[in-house]
Write an enzyme that holds these catalytic residues in place. Structure first.
Site, PDB file in Angstrom:
ATOM      1  N   CYS A   1      42.558  43.547  42.405  1.00 39.57           N
ATOM      2  CA  CYS A   1      41.099  42.968  42.750  1.00 39.57           C
ATOM      3  C   CYS A   1      41.340  42.029  44.071  1.00 39.57           C
ATOM      4  CB  CYS A   1      40.541  42.216  41.640  1.00 39.57           C
ATOM      5  SG  CYS A   1      39.073  41.564  42.010  1.00 39.57           S
TER       6      CYS A   1
ATOM      7  N   SER B   1      40.245  39.163  44.043  1.00 39.16           N
ATOM      8  CA  SER B   1      40.387  37.650  43.755  1.00 39.16           C
ATOM      9  C   SER B   1      42.112  37.386  43.430  1.00 39.16           C
ATOM     10  CB  SER B   1      39.770  37.659  42.334  1.00 39.16           C
ATOM     11  OG  SER B   1      38.456  37.598  42.328  1.00 39.16           O
TER      12      SER B   1
ATOM     13  N   HIS C   1      43.267  36.745  46.853  1.00 35.17           N
ATOM     14  CA  HIS C   1      42.906  35.555  47.358  1.00 35.17           C
ATOM     15  C   HIS C   1      43.763  34.302  46.538  1.00 35.17           C
ATOM     16  CE1 HIS C   1      38.925  37.000  49.057  1.00 35.17           C
ATOM     17  NE2 HIS C   1      39.817  37.131  49.810  1.00 35.17           N
TER      18      HIS C   1
ATOM     19  N   HIS D   1      43.915  40.476  36.420  1.00 37.57           N
ATOM     20  CA  HIS D   1      42.788  40.156  35.728  1.00 37.57           C
ATOM     21  C   HIS D   1      41.896  41.375  35.409  1.00 37.57           C
ATOM     22  CE1 HIS D   1      41.266  39.808  39.649  1.00 37.57           C
ATOM     23  NE2 HIS D   1      39.926  39.982  39.120  1.00 37.57           N
TER      24      HIS D   1
ATOM     25  N   CYS E   1      36.877  44.000  35.359  1.00 38.15           N
ATOM     26  CA  CYS E   1      36.342  43.246  36.590  1.00 38.15           C
ATOM     27  C   CYS E   1      35.515  44.085  37.281  1.00 38.15           C
ATOM     28  CB  CYS E   1      37.618  42.768  37.224  1.00 38.15           C
ATOM     29  SG  CYS E   1      36.800  41.529  38.466  1.00 38.15           S
TER      30      CYS E   1
HETATM   31 ZN   LIG Z   1      38.256  40.832  40.114  1.00 35.36          ZN
END
Ligand SMILES: [Zn+2]
Ligand SMILES: [Zn+2]
Length: 382
Positions: free
Chosen positions: A37, A39, A42, A58, A165
């Site tokens: 993902c 995230s 990042h 995650h 997610c």
């Molecule tokens: Zn995510």
């Protein structure tokens, strides 16, 4: 146990780590699949400040292998999806019915531990932090009991992982945060796993038109397949707002969703929403970023500008419900998977994600004995 470790900003390696057995209220999950993902990206590139080193991931699903003392909700052999908001059930926000805003879940995300402060990962360099309480870009993970949601045992786990997610975030933004209804006009900026899930959920709610905006032609095509009625190619124009106004009788969309996480697209999202409509920011910008809004327009246009974190979801209800839509053939999860990677190809998955080439890339650490959608659908044929 092998895992994808962010050792430092920009430094991702697959390492052999020690994974301590689950403590009280914790569960050991053998990971079958983990989506990559934005995230994760990042956290790796330093946009999201998290304690390092950490095992990324995650958006996972797998099979419970062992349970610590006092675990009641799952047992070994259960198939589970991981939730990265392990809400505590007792803080102010949990008590007012907003588990997405749980104070304790935010606290563990910042401190990089499991709920209760537990640390179960360690490597040659010492202790390794948990990312969002899940750390599932790995062969196995120890997580809190409240970070797992039990699902039916016959569903492919790579498709199920995405519900951990992207799909819940997008679906929930449409259904819970915005409450999009039949005939509403919807615009979606950014067509990764989250944006495409917003498109699908809008279609399920009977929205029309559904206008999808992205810079990548392949994703615009995918959005059409998932229910977009119109597309705007952002690589061909600097002004993505005017085409949306043109497609909505000059008014703007009833609901506009931002799934990129950049100030310019958040401002465009607000500007393409009609008067008294709703602009929903789902994309996660870096903590230092700011946007500019016209102050007069705030009362004069009376738009609602809101955020949506994890789709304002209740994972234990939403995740199984979303998977039943998949089983019924109403929601396409397999089509979101652009490519599968082995764990030792994880760096390639991050490069492909950064290039904007993926709806979703999914890392499958070990395929032995675990159903993935490559084995054929478990859902109804439509
Ligand atoms: Zn995510
Ligand atoms: Zn709470």
């Amino acid at each position: 146990m092998r895992a994808a470790v962010a050792l430092d900003v920009g430094r991702l390696e697959v390492q052999d780590l020690e994974l301590a057995p689950p403590g009280p209220g914790e569960v050991l999950v053998r990971i079958a699949a983990s989506g990559v993902c934005h995230s994760d990206l990042h956290a790796l590139d330093g946009t999201l400040p998290v304690p390092l080193p950490t095992v990324l991931g995650h958006e996972g699903a797998g099979v419970v292998e062992a349970c610590g003392e006092g675990v009641r909700r799952v047992a070994p052999g259960d198939h589970v999806v991981l939730s990265w908001v392990p809400s505590c059930g007792s803080c102010y926000y949990c008590r007012i019915g907003r588990p997405d805003m749980c104070d304790e879940a935010f606290a563990i995300q910042i401190q990089g531990s499991l709920p209760g402060g537990g640390m179960r990962l360690s490597g040659p360099q010492g202790p390794v932090y948990h990312f969002l309480g899940t750390s599932c870009l790995a062969e196995a993970a120890v997580v809190a009991e409240r970070s797992v949601v039990r699902i039916a045992g016959d569903l492919p786990l790579d498709a199920a992982a995405l519900v951990g997610c992207a799909v819940t975030t997008g679906y929930g933004a449409v259904v819970h945060t915005a409450g999009v209804g039949k005939g509403a006009s919807v615009a979606v900026l950014g067509l990764g796993g989250v944006g495409l899930s917003i498109v699908q959920a809008a279609r399920l709610r009977g929205a029309e038109p559904i206008i999808a905006v992205d810079r990548v032609a392949k994703k615009l095509e995918l959005a059409r397949r998932f229910g977009a009625t119109d597309v705007v190619d952002a690589s061909a124009t600097r002004d993505v707002v005017s085409p949306v106004l043109d497609l909505t009788g000059g008014r703007g969309a009833d609901f506009a969703f931002e799934a990129v996480g950049r100030p310019a697209t958040i401002e465009a999202c607000y500007a393409m929403t009609r008067k008294a409509g709703m602009a929903v920011v789902v994309g996660i910008a870096a903590p230092h970023e700011e946007i500019r809004l016209n102050a007069f327009a705030i009362p004069a246009a009376s738009r609602v500008l809101t955020g949506s974190w994890y789709g304002r979801s209740r994972p234990e209800e939403d995740i199984p419900a979303i998977l039943e839509l998949y089983r019924a053939g109403r929601l396409d999860l397999d089509g979101l998977i652009t490519r599968r990677y082995r764990l030792d190809e994880v760096r390639e998955a991050f490069v492909d994600l950064e290039r904007g080439e993926l709806a979703r890339g999914v890392v499958v650490p070990k395929e032995a004995g675990v159903r993935t959608s490559a084995d054929g659908p478990a859902r109804a044929q439509v």
